[in-house]
Enzyme design. Structure first.
Site, PDB file in Angstrom:
ATOM      1  N   ASP A 265      -6.013   2.473  -2.736  1.00 35.63           N
ATOM      2  CA  ASP A 265      -7.162   2.311  -1.845  1.00 35.63           C
ATOM      3  C   ASP A 265      -7.290   3.461  -0.841  1.00 35.63           C
ATOM      4  OD1 ASP A 265      -5.124   1.676  -0.080  1.00 35.63           O
ATOM      5  OD2 ASP A 265      -5.955  -0.266   0.532  1.00 35.63           O
TER       6      ASP A 265
ATOM      7  N   ASP B 160      -2.762   6.341  -2.996  1.00 34.60           N
ATOM      8  CA  ASP B 160      -1.549   5.727  -2.456  1.00 34.60           C
ATOM      9  C   ASP B 160      -1.091   4.633  -3.421  1.00 34.60           C
ATOM     10  OD1 ASP B 160      -3.492   3.846  -1.990  1.00 34.60           O
ATOM     11  OD2 ASP B 160      -2.795   3.312   0.013  1.00 34.60           O
TER      12      ASP B 160
ATOM     13  N   SER C 115       0.810   0.793  15.395  1.00 35.41           N
ATOM     14  CA  SER C 115       0.432   0.684  13.992  1.00 35.41           C
ATOM     15  C   SER C 115       0.080  -0.761  13.655  1.00 35.41           C
ATOM     16  CB  SER C 115       1.592   1.150  13.105  1.00 35.41           C
ATOM     17  OG  SER C 115       1.342   0.829  11.758  1.00 35.41           O
ATOM     18  N   GLY C 116      -0.891  -0.927  12.780  1.00 38.88           N
ATOM     19  CA  GLY C 116      -1.215  -2.265  12.291  1.00 38.88           C
ATOM     20  C   GLY C 116      -0.468  -2.612  11.028  1.00 38.88           C
ATOM     21  N   THR C 117       0.296  -1.652  10.487  1.00 38.90           N
ATOM     22  CA  THR C 117       0.959  -1.865   9.202  1.00 38.90           C
ATOM     23  C   THR C 117       2.469  -1.673   9.235  1.00 38.90           C
ATOM     24  OG1 THR C 117       0.569   0.449   8.590  1.00 38.90           O
ATOM     25  CG2 THR C 117      -1.095  -1.153   7.933  1.00 38.90           C
TER      26      THR C 117
ATOM     27  N   SER D 241       0.811  -1.224   0.000  1.00 40.56           N
ATOM     28  CA  SER D 241       0.000   0.000   0.000  1.00 40.56           C
ATOM     29  C   SER D 241       0.842   1.271   0.000  1.00 40.56           C
ATOM     30  CB  SER D 241      -0.945  -0.041   1.204  1.00 40.56           C
ATOM     31  OG  SER D 241      -1.903   0.986   1.160  1.00 40.56           O
TER      32      SER D 241
ATOM     33  N   ASP E 197      -1.377   1.457  -3.823  1.00 34.28           N
ATOM     34  CA  ASP E 197      -2.260   0.427  -4.379  1.00 34.28           C
ATOM     35  C   ASP E 197      -3.671   0.956  -4.639  1.00 34.28           C
ATOM     36  OD1 ASP E 197      -2.911   0.640  -1.695  1.00 34.28           O
ATOM     37  OD2 ASP E 197      -3.339  -1.499  -1.446  1.00 34.28           O
TER      38      ASP E 197
END
Length: 517
Positions: free
Chosen positions: A284, A280, A472-474, A66, A282
């Site tokens: 989304d 961004d 953060s989840g990413t 992403s 990708d």
């Protein structure tokens, strides 16, 4: 029967790095692309098992990182309706990815089959795609190895955007049913979105051309393809569409750059009154902005998009006399600007949920029309004109343009619906992001112990102040968000809280960022 010998032999070609612990987060697995070979092989096996568990429905696999820098890559699974992987399976993904050897991996797979009562005789079906990152082809090769090891049927959707992959998963699984969502091809996606946009614009003046910053990512391919489908009803001008020069993906461009830095990408110049948007890597996430009459930059983020779209839908519902029958609701996260929440709360129900599209999407489905956008520009609406399966920057941009056309709004009028409280988002690198646990839709810390009390003490010193800390989840970081009555106070509060987090997490004093207070 599980093809143990085949899985083990192929797994040996993709050994797990001994020094890395992988974690399936809000956006799947995401880290340096060169370290993910074993993860992709194992995700191939996992996707097939998920398909078997769901009676042979097609599962999606998207290889992307992403908005992350180009050296990163990642992978996430998509469930049959185009939604994110069911959260209970995230732990299974993490367990399989971290099995230390091929023998241990096969044992973990066997345990998963037993624990979730998977019938291995059911066929497995998977569709996968990737973005333009240089590590993509090698990782897809590892994914295919995993799919072939467990004898899954698979379809390669090629290089495309994350939203298209989600769309394909839903259309494949609903094909020939009363819930059919469209034709299960990229052309079907382009036709569905462009036809809906044309209907919305019918009878309205042609909007001005839209400049789209594609972050030098796969969104550039899709934006170019949309041109042919839109014809002369709407003009797209694509910039930052370099898919070949190494290192340019998400580099000083794209939605995340605009949101974090709150300024134009250096490659873009706007004329007074002109509006534009950034995707961004990708496609989304969507970030809008415009130049005022003096050429000054103004950002129109996910909160502004939510406000524009939701308030317009409410106007339509009320004007049609259907406000008793049709329930409209907005879903936000803790990152939503306090001013947007205040504005919307006076007009319709607003619910706060944890960060991550899966939480937002699930909550939005509880309404007849649900609208959600994270402040970072990640979101959608559960209505027909856009891609309902996931945040889709391009279809969301068309929806924004349609609403602006119907309301005869420029960027200035849109922006004036409410005034954002000044805010700042800061990343803090910590040794273990999992040491940070939250509650109350991620607005309060419960771990490390005592840290929330110190954050509260800082916040009380600032008028209209608000701040929260969440892992953060990413990425391997902790994020600090702060807002206050003035820009200087918002910056100061954010950097004070960031300094507090850095010190409490045992950060190296010699490496402490100089802006942390």
């Amino acid at each position: 029967m599980l093809p143990v010998k085949e899985i083990q032999e192929r797994s040996d070609r993709h050994p797990k790095p001994s020094d890395i612990k992988f974690q399936y987060g809000t956006a799947g697995f995401r880290t340096l692309g060169k370290t993910l070979d074993s993860v992709l092989f194992r995700v191939g096996v996992l996707a097939a098992l998920r398909s078997k568990k769901l009676d042979g429905k097609t599962i999606g696999v998207m290889v992307t990182a992403s908005h992350n820098p180009e050296p990163d890559n990642g992978v996430k699974l998509v469930d049959p309706r185009g939604e994110m992987l069911e959260s209970s399976w995230e732990a299974h993904a993490t367990a399989l990815a971290n099995a230390p050897s091929s023998v241990a991996f096969v044992a973990a797979v066997d345990e998963l089959v037993r624990a979730t009562k998977i019938d291995l005789s059911i066929p497995a079906r998977v569709v996968y795609a990737r973005d333009t990152r240089p590590t993509g082809p090698q990782l897809v090769s590892a994914l295919k190895d995993g799919l072939e090891a467990i004898k899954a049927e698979y379809r390669d959707a090629g290089v495309t955007t994350t939203p298209v992959l989600h769309y394909l998963v839903r259309t494949i699984n609903t094909k020939g049913t009363k819930d059919s969502y469209g034709e299960d091809t990229e052309e079907g996606y382009l036709t569905k979105i462009s036809d809906a946009f044309k209907k919305l614009l019918a009878g309205k003046p042609t909007p001005p051309p839209l400049l789209i910053d594609c972050a030098n990512g796969v969104g550039a391919l899709m934006a170019e393809r949309f041109k042919a489908y839109l014809g002369d009803i709407f003009t797209i001008n694509v910039v930052n569409a370099d898919l070949h020069t190494p290192g340019v993906l998400n580099n000083s461009c794209g939605a995340d750059f605009v949101k974090v830095n709150q300024k134009l990408p250096p490659s873009i110049t706007l004329q007074p009154g002109q509006r534009a948007c950034s995707l961004d890597g990708d496609a989304d996430r969507l970030m809008y902005y415009y130049a005022d009459e003096h050429g000054q930059f103004h950002m129109l983020d996910g909160d502004k998009i939510t406000t524009l779209v939701a308030s317009y839908i409410v106007e339509l519902v009320k004007a049609s006399g259907l406000d008793e029958q049709i329930k409209v609701g907005v879903i936000q996260t803790a990152y939503a600007n306090g001013s947007s929440t205040k504005y919307l709360s006076g007009r319709l129900p607003v619910k706060c949920v944890p960060t991550g599209v899966k939480h937002l999407h699930h909550a939005a489905e509880q309404y007849d029309i649900g609208v959600y956008f994270e402040a970072n520009g990640h979101g959608t609406n559960i209505i027909d004109v856009i891609n309902q399966t996931v945040g889709d920057a391009l279809s969301d941009a068309f929806l924004v343009e349609a609403v602006l056309a119907h309301k005869s709004f420029s960027g200035v009028e849109w922006d004036s619906m409410y005034c954002d409280l000044p805010n700042r988002l800061v990343k803090v690198v910590v040794s273990d992001r999992n040491a940070f646990k939250t509650e109350d839709a991620e607005r309060r810390l419960v771990s490390p112990p005592g840290l929330q009390v110190k954050v509260d003490e800082l916040v009380r010193k600032y008028g209209g102040g608000r701040s929260f800390v969440r892992p953060s989840g990413t990425e391997d970081v902790v994020r600090v968000y702060a807002e206050a009555a003035t820009r200087a106070e918002a910056d100061e509060l954010a950097f004070r809280v960031a300094g507090l987090v850095y010190d409490e997490a045992g950060g190296d004093p010699s490496q402490r960022p100089k802006e942390f207070i």
